[in-house]
Design a protein around this motif. Structure first.
Motif, short mmCIF file in Angstrom:
data_model
loop_
_atom_site.label_atom_id
_atom_site.label_comp_id
_atom_site.label_asym_id
_atom_site.label_seq_id
_atom_site.Cartn_x
_atom_site.Cartn_y
_atom_site.Cartn_z
N GLU A 125 0.81 -1.22 0.00
CA GLU A 125 0.00 0.00 0.00
C GLU A 125 0.85 1.27 0.00
O GLU A 125 0.41 2.31 -0.49
CB GLU A 125 -0.95 0.01 1.21
CG GLU A 125 -2.07 -1.00 1.14
CD GLU A 125 -1.70 -2.37 1.66
OE1 GLU A 125 -2.60 -3.23 1.74
OE2 GLU A 125 -0.51 -2.61 1.99
N ILE A 126 2.06 1.19 0.55
CA ILE A 126 2.95 2.38 0.54
C ILE A 126 3.27 2.75 -0.91
O ILE A 126 3.18 3.91 -1.30
CB ILE A 126 4.25 2.13 1.33
CG1 ILE A 126 3.96 1.95 2.81
CG2 ILE A 126 5.23 3.31 1.12
CD1 ILE A 126 5.19 1.66 3.66
N LEU A 127 3.65 1.74 -1.70
CA LEU A 127 4.00 2.01 -3.10
C LEU A 127 2.78 2.47 -3.89
O LEU A 127 2.87 3.38 -4.72
CB LEU A 127 4.63 0.77 -3.74
CG LEU A 127 5.98 0.34 -3.15
CD1 LEU A 127 6.42 -0.99 -3.75
CD2 LEU A 127 7.05 1.41 -3.38
N ILE A 128 1.62 1.85 -3.62
CA ILE A 128 0.39 2.25 -4.31
C ILE A 128 0.07 3.72 -3.99
O ILE A 128 -0.27 4.51 -4.88
CB ILE A 128 -0.79 1.31 -3.92
CG1 ILE A 128 -0.52 -0.10 -4.45
CG2 ILE A 128 -2.12 1.84 -4.46
CD1 ILE A 128 -1.38 -1.18 -3.80
N THR A 129 0.24 4.08 -2.71
CA THR A 129 -0.01 5.47 -2.30
C THR A 129 0.97 6.43 -2.96
O THR A 129 0.57 7.48 -3.48
CB THR A 129 0.09 5.60 -0.76
OG1 THR A 129 -0.87 4.73 -0.15
CG2 THR A 129 -0.16 7.03 -0.30
N ASP A 130 2.25 6.07 -2.96
CA ASP A 130 3.27 6.93 -3.58
C ASP A 130 2.92 7.23 -5.04
O ASP A 130 2.88 8.39 -5.46
CB ASP A 130 4.65 6.26 -3.52
CG ASP A 130 5.32 6.39 -2.16
OD1 ASP A 130 4.69 6.92 -1.23
OD2 ASP A 130 6.49 5.95 -2.02
N PHE A 131 2.64 6.17 -5.80
CA PHE A 131 2.41 6.36 -7.24
C PHE A 131 1.06 7.02 -7.54
O PHE A 131 0.92 7.75 -8.52
CB PHE A 131 2.59 5.04 -7.99
CG PHE A 131 4.03 4.60 -8.06
CD1 PHE A 131 4.94 5.31 -8.82
CD2 PHE A 131 4.49 3.53 -7.31
CE1 PHE A 131 6.28 4.94 -8.87
CE2 PHE A 131 5.82 3.15 -7.34
CZ PHE A 131 6.73 3.85 -8.12
N ALA A 132 0.07 6.79 -6.66
CA ALA A 132 -1.22 7.49 -6.80
C ALA A 132 -1.04 8.98 -6.53
O ALA A 132 -1.64 9.82 -7.21
CB ALA A 132 -2.25 6.89 -5.85
N CYS A 133 -0.20 9.30 -5.55
CA CYS A 133 0.10 10.72 -5.27
C CYS A 133 0.82 11.35 -6.46
O CYS A 133 0.48 12.46 -6.88
CB CYS A 133 0.97 10.84 -4.02
SG CYS A 133 0.07 10.64 -2.47
N PHE A 134 1.81 10.65 -7.01
CA PHE A 134 2.55 11.21 -8.15
C PHE A 134 1.62 11.51 -9.32
O PHE A 134 1.79 12.51 -10.02
CB PHE A 134 3.66 10.24 -8.61
CG PHE A 134 4.73 9.99 -7.57
CD1 PHE A 134 5.12 10.99 -6.70
CD2 PHE A 134 5.35 8.75 -7.47
CE1 PHE A 134 6.11 10.77 -5.75
CE2 PHE A 134 6.34 8.51 -6.52
CZ PHE A 134 6.72 9.52 -5.66
N ARG A 135 0.61 10.64 -9.50
CA ARG A 135 -0.34 10.85 -10.59
C ARG A 135 -1.16 12.12 -10.40
O ARG A 135 -1.61 12.73 -11.35
CB ARG A 135 -1.27 9.66 -10.71
CG ARG A 135 -1.08 9.07 -12.10
CD ARG A 135 -1.93 7.86 -12.25
NE ARG A 135 -1.06 6.74 -12.51
CZ ARG A 135 -1.47 5.59 -12.95
NH1 ARG A 135 -2.75 5.39 -13.15
NH2 ARG A 135 -0.63 4.64 -13.18
N ASN A 136 -1.36 12.48 -9.15
CA ASN A 136 -2.13 13.69 -8.81
C ASN A 136 -1.23 14.91 -8.60
O ASN A 136 -1.72 15.95 -8.18
CB ASN A 136 -2.92 13.45 -7.52
CG ASN A 136 -4.26 12.82 -7.79
OD1 ASN A 136 -5.11 13.43 -8.43
ND2 ASN A 136 -4.47 11.61 -7.31
N ARG A 137 0.06 14.73 -8.85
CA ARG A 137 1.06 15.77 -8.56
C ARG A 137 1.09 16.10 -7.06
O ARG A 137 1.55 17.17 -6.65
CB ARG A 137 0.81 17.06 -9.36
CG ARG A 137 0.90 16.88 -10.87
CD ARG A 137 0.64 18.17 -11.60
NE ARG A 137 1.63 19.18 -11.27
CZ ARG A 137 1.42 20.50 -11.34
NH1 ARG A 137 0.23 20.97 -11.72
NH2 ARG A 137 2.37 21.35 -11.04
N ALA A 138 0.58 15.17 -6.24
CA ALA A 138 0.63 15.35 -4.78
C ALA A 138 1.98 14.83 -4.26
O ALA A 138 2.77 14.26 -5.02
CB ALA A 138 -0.53 14.62 -4.12
N ILE A 139 2.21 15.02 -2.96
CA ILE A 139 3.53 14.74 -2.38
C ILE A 139 3.40 13.73 -1.25
O ILE A 139 2.97 14.07 -0.14
CB ILE A 139 4.18 16.04 -1.85
CG1 ILE A 139 4.24 17.11 -2.95
CG2 ILE A 139 5.56 15.77 -1.27
CD1 ILE A 139 4.50 18.52 -2.44
#
Length: 602
Positions: free
Chosen positions: A71-85
């Motif tokens: 879930e950490i990796l899923i969260t990281d890449f989902a954030c990147f897709r949203n330009r979130a940090i």
């Protein structure tokens, strides 16, 4: 040019489809299960839509407080897709540390891994005004009855599934608008002497770091498998895992560091980044096994290691073929002895094993290479997106931290400080203009705080951490890490803190390896009723004294430890004596054990 991390899972899903991307232990069954690239990208897409629906804006912060899990990796890449940090916290962080990072980063959402972390955040949220939402990775966490701010991760994915086409279009637009200058993450330094600072790493830092590592780590391919063992909140593991995923390397995620010895044998990684302490323990365990051998078996193992050393260090290291009689002996011993040793550790099919974060004794590096374990020593910092130097494939020099990576510039400044200028260097510390200014020279070189020099072959030699360096009352400079690293080779020593600033001579606080010490006492028929009684025993102290003296061979007399104190309990993160990256918090140790330290100078 696109940011590598923004669309990484989509790109790899199109390329690899149903091939395994990651594997992990199922929380319920505790059995290893795998996730394909297609499924990983699907979950990233769903979470990206859920984050947009929940009001996560571009360049807003999402904290992640969990032990390693998919879930950490899923969260990281989902954030990147949203330009979130995404901003990771160590799984062992205290309530005060959580409060500090949530408030410093201004996060509105925090993801938590287990019940303990959920409880900490529930307590902390009263002092975190920006925090609006808690998301639990584990569905079995019991939520407080009055909790109105927590969602399950599975519910987030369902929210993403139900998202409108308008929401999906918004995420697509954000991805398209992603810029290399967007902040990718903040890496909070471990704070050995003060408050942690968030190093700002932009997408351009990771784009450069990944490209540079593809040039240097030429032996790796998508046929390799990595074990994600260090915390994903640590820049070394974070950057390494991103590199592995970008390379199509399968990543097995280890969620419990205490299980690493059994997990490594299950997974049999061909590559894995780690800190020196892991290999120090491997070294002591293997040497203990060898020392217990008898007769011909022991002679054969010693001969195997000698031939392994000649073949791998005198020839292979330099890119040369060994003479046929050496190669023939090596193949014989490798098949019957060395491969058996590697298999017992779990690295029989090893490619490379990057190691950094603290000094690793040259003796141990030589020993591991003699066994056929390709340890790649490197050097880097959170502020440099990890690696600055590492062993090249051919011509590495043991005793160094390798050569400078492509596109990275390093020079030696005042007081032999290592200075770095590169596209991988951070933008600065988040909301810390004074600390940012102090971290750079006037002409823009990053001050690492480490001292070193280049050898005649262009390899970097680390000498000390400048803030750890101390001077005795006789005016002699002491680099404590060099001594601590050497003593760490010993099977009876677990932790060492070297003391001596403004003192007449050098002393040390030593935490023994208690199980090994108890076994020694039983073997020597030394009676003891408690650990306290064991470490006060005169025979035990004399044995350790002799071993410490032998280990210090080669150090100048003024550098050597003259007296030491044994403690019955390990330094720990929980007690505040270690940082989350297991570095000593020297001021805390000096203060907490002031009485014991003074007694060594009476």
């Amino acid at each position: 040019m696109h940011n590598i991390l923004t669309d990484l899972t989509t790109r790899q899903s199109l390329h690899y489809g149903s091939r395994e991307a990651i594997s992990f232990k199922d929380r319920t069954t505790q059995r290893w299960t795998s996730m394909s690239w297609k499924e990983l990208d699907r979950q990233v897409s769903l979470l990206a839509c859920a984050l947009e629906t929940m009001g996560i804006e571009p360049q807003s912060m999402v904290n992640v407080f969990s032990a390693n899990c998919p879930e950490i990796l899923i969260t990281d890449f989902a954030c990147f897709r949203n330009r979130a940090i995404p901003v990771s916290l160590y799984a062992t962080s205290s309530r005060e540390q959580v409060e500090f990072i949530v408030n410093d980063s201004g996060a509105t959402m925090i993801m938590v891994g287990n019940e303990s972390q959920y409880r900490i955040v529930r307590e902390a949220c009263h002092k975190c005004p920006t925090l609006k939402t808690i998301v639990t990775f584990d569905d079995s966490i019991r939520l407080d009855k009055d909790d109105r701010m927590t969602m399950r991760f599975s519910s987030m994915l369902k929210l993403g599934e139900a998202a409108s086409s308008q929401c999906r279009d918004a995420v697509t637009l954000r991805s398209a608008e992603a810029s290399a200058e967007d902040i990718a993450t903040l890496i909070y330094t471990s704070g050995t002497t003060g408050e942690p600072k968030g190093a700002i790493l932009s997408h351009s830092c990771f784009d450069a770091a990944l490209a540079i590592h593809h040039k240097r780590l030429e032996t790796l391919s998508d046929a390799d498998r990595s074990l994600c063992f260090l915390p994903l909140s640590h820049i070394f593991e974070k950057a390494w895992t991103y590199f592995c995923l970008d390379s199509g390397i399968r990543v097995a995620i280890n969620s419990d560091p205490k299980e690493i010895q059994s997990v490594i044998r299950e997974i049999k990684p061909t590559c894995m980044c780690s800190v020196p302490r892991f290999w120090e323990k491997v070294y002591t365990a293997v040497n203990e096994k060898i020392s217990s051998m008898k007769g011909l078996k022991k002679i054969m193992v010693k001969r195997a290691l000698k031939i392994g050393s000649i073949r791998n260090l005198q020839y292979k290291r330099l890119g040369k073929d060994a003479p046929w009689w050496i190669e023939k002996q090596y193949r014989f011993f490798d098949k019957r002895i060395l491969s058996v040793m590697r298999k017992a550790i779990g690295v029989n099919d090893g490619n490379i094993f990057p190691t950094a974060g603290a000094p690793l004794s040259a003796n141990i590096v030589e020993f591991l290479h003699a066994c056929g374990i390709n340890i790649v020593i490197g050097y880097g910092l959170s502020e440099t997106t990890a690696t600055v130097t590492c062993f090249p494939t051919i011509g590495y020099e043991i005793g160094t931290v390798g050569t400078v990576l492509p596109e990275i510039n390093v020079k030696i400044g005042k007081d032999n400080e290592i200075l770095v200028k590169a596209p991988t260097v951070m933008r600065g510390y988040y909301r810390r203009p004074a600390e940012t200014a102090a971290a750079f020279t006037e002409d823009g070189w990053f001050r690492t705080g480490d001292a070193g020099h280049f050898d005649e072959n262009g390899a970097l030699v680390l000498t000390e951490r400048l803030k750890d360096l101390f001077k005795t009352s006789n005016g002699k400079y002491i680099a404590p890490q060099a001594l601590e690293s050497r003593l760490g080779e010993d099977k009876y020593i677990e932790q060492v803190a070297v003391i001596g600033d403004q003192r007449k001579y050098v002393t040390a606080i030593i935490i023994p390896a208690f199980e090994a010490l108890k076994e020694y006492a039983r073997r020597k028929k030394i009676a003891f009723r408690s650990v306290d009684e064991l470490i006060q025993n005169k025979e035990i102290r004399k044995m350790l004294e002799e071993r410490i003296e032998r280990l210090q061979k080669g150090f100048a007399n003024f550098e050597k430890i003259k007296r030491f104190t044994l403690l019955p309990k390990e330094f720990s993160i929980e007690s505040g004596e270690l940082t989350n990256t297991l570095k000593l918090r020297r001021p805390i140790i000096n203060n907490r054990y002031a009485h014991e330290i003074e007694a060594m100078y009476c």
